[in-house]
Scaffold this active site. Sequence first.
Site, PDB file in Angstrom:
ATOM      1  N   GLU A 157       0.861  -1.342   0.039  1.00  0.00           N
ATOM      2  CA  GLU A 157      -0.056  -0.097   0.098  1.00  0.00           C
ATOM      3  C   GLU A 157       1.007   1.223  -0.046  1.00  0.00           C
ATOM      4  O   GLU A 157       1.515   1.636   0.994  1.00  0.00           O
ATOM      5  CB  GLU A 157      -0.904   0.067   1.231  1.00  0.00           C
ATOM      6  CG  GLU A 157      -1.866  -1.313   1.218  1.00  0.00           C
ATOM      7  CD  GLU A 157      -2.573  -1.337   0.170  1.00  0.00           C
ATOM      8  OE1 GLU A 157      -2.962  -0.374  -0.650  1.00  0.00           O
ATOM      9  OE2 GLU A 157      -3.311  -2.343  -0.032  1.00  0.00           O
ATOM     10  N   CYS A 197      -1.971   9.312   2.932  1.00  0.00           N
ATOM     11  CA  CYS A 197      -1.451   8.687   1.936  1.00  0.00           C
ATOM     12  C   CYS A 197      -2.756   9.034   0.871  1.00  0.00           C
ATOM     13  O   CYS A 197      -2.112   8.881  -0.683  1.00  0.00           O
ATOM     14  CB  CYS A 197      -1.385   7.455   1.985  1.00  0.00           C
ATOM     15  SG  CYS A 197      -2.640   6.260   2.447  1.00  0.00           S
TER      16      CYS A 197
END
Length: 469
Positions: free
Chosen positions: A216, A250
């Site tokens: 990720e 993010c």
Amino acid sequence: MNAITTLQPADVLALQRSSFRRKGVPSLAERRSDLSRLRTALIANRSKIEAAINSDFGHRSRHETGIMELAGLIFGIDYLRSRLPRMMRPEKRHVALHMRFGSARVQYQPLGVVGVMAPWNYPVYLALMPLVTAVAAGNRVMLKPSEFTPKTNALVENILETVFPTDQVAVVNGDASVGMTFSALPFDHLIFTGSTPVGRKVMQAASQHLVPVTLELGGKSPVIIEKGHPLDHASAGIVYGKLISGGQTCIAPDYALVHEDDLQTFLAAYDAAVVSAYPDGPSGDDYTWILNDRHLTRLTGLLTDARDKGATVRLMGREGRGAHPRAMRPTVVLGVTDDMTIAREEIFGPILPVFTYRTIEEAIEFVDARPRPLALYYYGRDKAAQRKVLDGTVSGNVTINGTILHIAQDDLPFGGVGASGIGAYHGIEGFRRLSHAKGIYEQGRWNGSTLLRPPFGKMAERIIGFVLR
């Protein structure tokens, strides 16, 4: 004190793998009990978690921690607990006509020991959501948190020790060198959340043992605003997604694409939205500081580089009295060009480059000319334009007429593509990602394939001829 303090990471892996072989696959009741006990412990320690994260950041709103760290995690645990019976149930699969007296199914079984490498920006949610998914799938877990949040890490380790024995869940602390040692262990699966450059190193280390990875990562997530869309609505959503946790998210919007006719109106609306969300400016209680001086220096360096190369930097919102140096004021950057570092690197702070476009096709082309982002956002009611953007771009996930809220949907997979990641978790996809899908065929008392065994004769020739006609 947990035995992990006296064991090396490789020893902990051996301990957990031995326990997995010895104790076998945990039952549905055991998995649900583990998740319930962790849920209870997290809620009981809410104030301590808020205080620890606040201390590690210097200042972070306890409301942000409650919403972004704990609420999302509790919802995720509840989702897994309620749906585990269905997730664990074997799936029936199609059987060819000539084998129809047999049956086929897929059974999902635990992989074994899953390694989790977590980042600093959401040190509870991004550490424990992969962990609870792995536990729900019946695995053991070794967790390596970021060294930049030591107080949160100590508290998380303490909480986990009260819920799990070391041979089921263990925490490995240490700096980047420990992280690289951790990533090279022969896990049955490794989940890494962090930057793309570090993700490449993690994947390379894991490949030595052919360890499958879920990465990720990040990337430059765009937000496209349709021409004529109400800019007060779009700006309020962008401010929320961009400035929560000081922009250190993010999936935060990394840059905005605004129609050239709407630019000035957007800048005014964005400034007003910043004032509305943070009326006391960066000195307010709700505004999160940049984690440390190192990250602040990187962000100010991005602005300096952009300004030196011709960009225009505009401060947004109110200045705020007595704001801490790491409480970085929201900023918009105009005139960004590809030779500027801010155009290439993920920003991870309260800085928003704004670009203009003339047609929706031009906006799509702009996004597609860059590495595939972890998230994409679109503001607009034109369904045809929405469809063009959805079909014409490749990204991890999408939120339409909002930002970051796709991560709160428990039944959607979460993950990147290309430079923004490999694989996805959350939802049924997370359970399956951390399970082995074992295909099982159970032959019936009669099976047509027996007619195709040697010695071959006319019957076999007729059957082959019929099938391949």
